[in-house]
Design a protein around this motif. Structure first.
Motif, mmCIF file in Angstrom:
data_model
loop_
_atom_site.group_PDB
_atom_site.id
_atom_site.type_symbol
_atom_site.label_atom_id
_atom_site.label_comp_id
_atom_site.label_asym_id
_atom_site.label_seq_id
_atom_site.Cartn_x
_atom_site.Cartn_y
_atom_site.Cartn_z
ATOM 1 N N ASN A 1 146.978 26.569 90.860
ATOM 2 C CA ASN A 1 147.859 27.234 91.827
ATOM 3 C C ASN A 1 147.325 28.604 92.225
ATOM 4 O OD1 ASN A 1 149.591 25.045 91.755
ATOM 5 N ND2 ASN A 1 150.864 25.920 90.126
ATOM 6 N N GLN A 2 146.688 29.290 91.288
ATOM 7 C CA GLN A 2 146.160 30.622 91.603
ATOM 8 C C GLN A 2 145.019 30.552 92.614
ATOM 9 O OE1 GLN A 2 145.114 32.313 87.830
ATOM 10 N NE2 GLN A 2 147.220 32.914 87.309
ATOM 11 N N VAL A 3 144.154 29.563 92.458
ATOM 12 C CA VAL A 3 142.998 29.466 93.369
ATOM 13 C C VAL A 3 143.340 28.717 94.649
ATOM 14 C CG1 VAL A 3 141.398 29.572 91.444
ATOM 15 C CG2 VAL A 3 142.146 27.351 92.285
ATOM 16 N N GLY A 4 144.557 28.128 94.743
ATOM 17 C CA GLY A 4 144.937 27.399 95.954
ATOM 18 C C GLY A 4 144.018 26.219 96.218
ATOM 19 N N MET A 5 143.869 25.360 95.218
ATOM 20 C CA MET A 5 142.897 24.265 95.319
ATOM 21 C C MET A 5 143.310 23.205 96.343
ATOM 22 S SD MET A 5 141.361 21.991 92.186
ATOM 23 C CE MET A 5 140.748 23.471 91.391
ATOM 24 N N PHE A 6 144.617 22.939 96.462
ATOM 25 C CA PHE A 6 145.093 21.870 97.338
ATOM 26 C C PHE A 6 145.925 22.451 98.472
ATOM 27 C CE2 PHE A 6 144.776 20.000 93.049
ATOM 28 C CZ PHE A 6 143.763 19.087 93.293
ATOM 29 N N SER A 7 145.846 21.779 99.604
ATOM 30 C CA SER A 7 146.569 22.235 100.795
ATOM 31 C C SER A 7 147.165 21.023 101.500
ATOM 32 C CB SER A 7 145.629 22.977 101.751
ATOM 33 O OG SER A 7 146.282 23.252 102.978
ATOM 34 N N PRO A 8 148.404 21.117 102.006
ATOM 35 C CA PRO A 8 149.001 19.971 102.725
ATOM 36 C C PRO A 8 148.326 19.673 104.054
ATOM 37 C CG PRO A 8 150.432 21.895 102.831
ATOM 38 C CD PRO A 8 149.348 22.240 101.864
ATOM 39 N N ASN A 9 147.458 20.564 104.516
ATOM 40 C CA ASN A 9 146.762 20.346 105.794
ATOM 41 C C ASN A 9 145.459 19.573 105.627
ATOM 42 O OD1 ASN A 9 148.749 21.888 107.099
ATOM 43 N ND2 ASN A 9 147.674 23.791 106.588
ATOM 44 N N GLU A 10 145.105 19.206 104.396
ATOM 45 C CA GLU A 10 143.863 18.495 104.146
ATOM 46 C C GLU A 10 144.088 16.987 104.116
ATOM 47 O OE1 GLU A 10 141.245 21.557 101.372
ATOM 48 O OE2 GLU A 10 142.520 20.057 100.425
#
Length: 380
Positions: free
Chosen positions: A62-71
């Motif tokens: 969560n800190q590095v923002g590995m996943f995104s709903p736009n991917e």
């Protein structure tokens, strides 16, 4: 993937995110096949340790923002795919928690993790969105009062879906059993590792949906149990994780009844008296209870005897036949035609002797109707 590192030990030894995840994954796999008692201290300590690893890894992700709903799932790197499984692992570990003093909290926590996992998979178009409550609540009364035929067809479709999911889960488990060690040891190539984790995600989606349904039922049962305990009733249901303390048991009378509040036992129906099965009243009057050569039996015994002899139909076989008929009625007629056509093509390709003989007889048959033949009744 970013090589995220944190201080994970008291001696300030820094560990990589992949190592933390692998430690939790190894513990999870060990618990899945463990023969330790579920409520034992060693088993529960391993559950807490595994959850600690996954929670620690989740914080880093969560800190590095590995996943995104736009991917899209194709844009996620192979090294990042395993971390999509962490909510699923945490939900499965919540179902292994044994805490008799607080039953509902682990169930709600596991439900939250499974919903989070399904939502993330939905964002990457790995599964369909569940039907919302608004769609279910807005149904009209006419739609709710479905006919028996409609309900039967839906039950057949649900059964077919469950069978398909079971077969898919079995295939994935067999594949994962072969490739698990190679993936964990990183001896497999990138394409194999990617295929492994994509199949694991497919399995986790099916399993999470089933676990959500089970947790919802268990949570309702746990709430009912707590309400009954607050009302002072004795509890004895599947959600109970242990026997009540001996101090809570009341002293009994000489014949075993307790003083405390208890639920009255339902009145048991009196057993049927045996009687002679005769053809008519005259035979019954002649062959009475004193006639030694006529057997005395109940109707249930007589019916079971006829079932054993093969005269009457068996209830289980009848239910199975009705179920097969319901599934056949639920199938699409086009699919049935395609299946029949495929069977015929297979017989032609294999030169089936019975099929060839039947077709030759059809070719040789000639329906010759002479002039004047037919129904000549009442004709002059």
């Amino acid at each position: 993937m970013a090589e995220a590192q944190i201080s994970a030990a008291p001696n300030s030894e820094e560990r990589k995110l992949s190592d933390i995840f692998l430690s939790g994954w190894n513990l999870y796999d060990e618990l899945e096949v463990s023969e330790l008692p579920f409520n034992g201290g060693e088993f529960q300590n391993k559950v807490k340790t595994a959850m600690g690893h996954f929670e620690q890894a989740t914080t880093i992700v969560n800190q590095v923002g590995m996943f995104s709903p736009n991917e899209l799932i194709d844009e996620v790197s192979t090294d990042s795919l395993p971390f999509m499984l962490m909510p699923y692992f945490l939900g499965k570990l919540c179902t292994k928690i044994h805490n008799p003093s607080c039953v509902i909290e682990p169930l709600e926590l596991g439900e939250t993790y499974f919903k989070d996992h399904l939502q993330r998979c939905q964002e990457y178009d790995l599964c369909e969105a569940p039907k919302g409550k608004l769609q279910q609540d807005n149904k009209t009364d006419a739609a709710l009062q479905k006919s028996e035929q409609r309900a039967l067809i839906e039950a057949a479709y649900n059964r077919n879906d469950k069978i398909a999911q079971y077969r898919k889960m079995k295939e994935i488990d067999e594949y994962m059993a072969r490739m698990r060690n190679a993936v964990k040891n990183k001896t497999a190539d990138e394409e194999t590792r990617r295929e492994f984790f994509l199949k694991y995600l497919d399995k986790s989606i099916i399993d999470a949906q089933q676990e959500l349904s089970t947790l919802t039922s268990m949570k309702e049962m746990a709430k009912m149990r707590l309400a009954r305990m607050q009302a002072g009733e004795a509890v004895n249901d599947p959600v109970s994780f242990g026997n009540p303390p001996t101090g809570q048991q009341n002293h009994a009378h000489g014949h075993g009844h307790s003083h405390g509040p208890h639920r009255p036992e339902p009145n048991k129906p009196k057993p049927m008296q045996p009687f002679i099965i005769a053809r008519n009243a005259a035979q019954k009057a002649v062959f009475g209870l004193g006639y030694p050569s006529v057997p005395v039996m109940t109707v249930d015994e007589f019916y079971q005897q006829r079932v054993d002899e093969g005269i009457f139909p068996d209830e289980e076989k009848t239910a199975k036949i009705n179920q097969e008929k319901a599934i056949a009625a639920a199938l699409d007629p086009n699919e049935q035609e395609d299946e029949e056509r495929a069977v015929v093509e297979l017989q032609v390709e294999d030169d089936d002797p019975e099929y060839l003989a039947r077709m030759r007889r059809m070719d040789e048959y000639k329906d010759v109707v002479r002039r004047g033949d037919g129904n000549r009744h009442n004709r002059s």
